[in-house]
Design an enzyme around this catalytic site. Structure first.
Site, PDB file in Angstrom:
ATOM      1  N   GLY A  46      -7.760   3.549   2.284  1.00  0.00           N
ATOM      2  CA  GLY A  46      -7.635   4.907   2.811  1.00  0.00           C
ATOM      3  C   GLY A  46      -6.202   5.372   2.697  1.00  0.00           C
ATOM      4  CD  GLN A  51      -0.950   6.223   5.252  1.00  0.00           C
ATOM      5  OE1 GLN A  51      -2.083   6.596   4.961  1.00  0.00           O
ATOM      6  NE2 GLN A  51      -0.587   4.944   5.225  1.00  0.00           N
ATOM      7  CB  CYS A  92      -0.942   0.512   7.999  1.00  0.00           C
ATOM      8  SG  CYS A  92      -0.525   2.262   7.793  1.00  0.00           S
ATOM      9  CG  LEU A  93      -1.607   1.565   1.830  1.00  0.00           C
ATOM     10  CD1 LEU A  93      -2.141   2.712   0.985  1.00  0.00           C
ATOM     11  CD2 LEU A  93      -1.399   0.312   0.992  1.00  0.00           C
ATOM     12  CG  HIS A 134      -5.903   3.052   9.949  1.00  0.00           C
ATOM     13  ND1 HIS A 134      -5.322   1.828  10.222  1.00  0.00           N
ATOM     14  CD2 HIS A 134      -5.083   3.644   9.032  1.00  0.00           C
ATOM     15  CE1 HIS A 134      -4.195   1.714   9.521  1.00  0.00           C
ATOM     16  NE2 HIS A 134      -4.037   2.788   8.786  1.00  0.00           N
ATOM     17  CD  GLU A 135      -6.578   6.184   6.443  1.00  0.00           C
ATOM     18  OE1 GLU A 135      -5.460   6.714   6.519  1.00  0.00           O
ATOM     19  OE2 GLU A 135      -6.735   5.030   6.014  1.00  0.00           O
ATOM     20  CG  HIS A 138      -1.950   7.350   9.209  1.00  0.00           C
ATOM     21  ND1 HIS A 138      -0.726   6.778   9.428  1.00  0.00           N
ATOM     22  CD2 HIS A 138      -2.689   6.403   8.573  1.00  0.00           C
ATOM     23  CE1 HIS A 138      -0.732   5.528   8.948  1.00  0.00           C
ATOM     24  NE2 HIS A 138      -1.920   5.278   8.432  1.00  0.00           N
TER      25      HIS A 138
HETATM   26  O1  GNR Z   1      -5.715  -0.325   3.056  1.00  0.00           O
HETATM   27  C1  GNR Z   1      -5.930  -0.275   4.266  1.00  0.00           C
HETATM   28  N1  GNR Z   1      -6.677  -1.240   4.849  1.00  0.00           N
HETATM   29  C2  GNR Z   1      -7.148  -1.172   6.150  1.00  0.00           C
HETATM   30  C3  GNR Z   1      -7.721  -2.330   6.694  1.00  0.00           C
HETATM   31  C4  GNR Z   1      -8.226  -2.305   7.975  1.00  0.00           C
HETATM   32  C5  GNR Z   1      -8.183  -1.145   8.712  1.00  0.00           C
HETATM   33  C6  GNR Z   1      -7.614  -0.001   8.191  1.00  0.00           C
HETATM   34  C7  GNR Z   1      -7.106  -0.002   6.915  1.00  0.00           C
HETATM   35  S1  GNR Z   1      -6.428   1.453   6.246  1.00  0.00           S
HETATM   36  C8  GNR Z   1      -5.314   0.794   5.073  1.00  0.00           C
HETATM   37  C9  GNR Z   1      -4.702   1.905   4.216  1.00  0.00           C
HETATM   38  C10 GNR Z   1      -3.864   2.811   5.097  1.00  0.00           C
HETATM   39  O2  GNR Z   1      -2.792   2.512   5.517  1.00  0.00           O
HETATM   40  N2  GNR Z   1      -4.402   3.927   5.457  1.00  0.00           N
HETATM   41  O3  GNR Z   1      -3.750   4.747   6.294  1.00  0.00           O
HETATM   42 NI    NI Z   2      -2.504   3.453   7.489  1.00  0.00          NI
END
Ligand code: GNR
Ligand code: NI
Length: 168
Positions: A46, A51, A92-93, A134-135, A138
């Site tokens: 995601g 980001q 998270c990236l 999670h997104e 952000h």
């Molecule tokens: O790549 C991602 N893997 C992930 C694994 C578990 C829960 C959430 C994520 S999102 C993350 C990519 C990212 O940072 N999205 O904002």
């Molecule tokens: Ni993230």
């Protein structure tokens, strides 16, 4: 298409609250395509616009193994339909190299607009529900490290700050 640089914790720009998308034009479509390219290139499941330092309520996701199920959510909101919690080791990236267990509601109903501005609704559970939450976090300036202990968060911050100094 273009790869976009990803902001990393503790960059204060990751704390901005994104504004609704109001214009559905070609520029938005190009941004969406660049976000997918950036997400796939980084092996993420995601990516939220925050980001890449674009503070608009827009996110892209692909949780499929085969990386052939792109999903776009614009101006998303959700309600909890299964308040049982599910635990995932989240990464998270924007927090590269760190993984911590986070609990979130297991089932959600998401309302959003697609790349043309058409409204849609889906129900999600499992990793998709986790990823959407999670997104959306952000877009509200939140990160998964906000759910772990202050001590762990501070350790992650110090390590990433060191990395950033090395490469600066
Ligand atoms: O790549 C991602 N893997 C992930 C694994 C578990 C829960 C959430 C994520 S999102 C993350 C990519 C990212 O940072 N999205 O904002
Ligand atoms: Ni993230």
């Amino acid at each position: 298409m273009a790869l976009l640089p990803i902001l990393e914790f503790p960059d204060p720009r990751l704390r901005k609250v994104a504004s609704p998308v109001t214009v559905f034009d070609l520029k938005l479509e190009v941004l969406i395509d660049d976000m997918f390219e950036t997400m796939y290139d980084s092996q993420g499941i995601g990516l939220a616009a925050t980001q890449i330092d674009v503070h608009k309520r827009l996110l892209v996701i692909d949780v499929s193994e085969s990386k052939d199920s792109p999903l776009v959510f614009i101006n998303p909101s959700f309600e909890i339909i299964e308040d049982e919690l599910s635990e995932y080791d989240e990464g998270c990236l924007s927090v590269p190299g760190f993984y911590e267990t986070v609990s979130r509601p297991k089932g959600i109903k998401v309302q959003a607009q697609d790349r043309k501005g058409e409204k849609f609704e889906i129900e999600a559970e499992g990793i998709l529900a986790t990823c959407i939450q999670h997104e959306i976090d952000h877009l509200d300036g939140k990160l998964f490290v906000d759910y772990i202990s202050a001590l762990k968060r501070q350790r992650i911050r110090s390590k990433l700050e060191k990395e950033h100094k090395k490469s600066a």
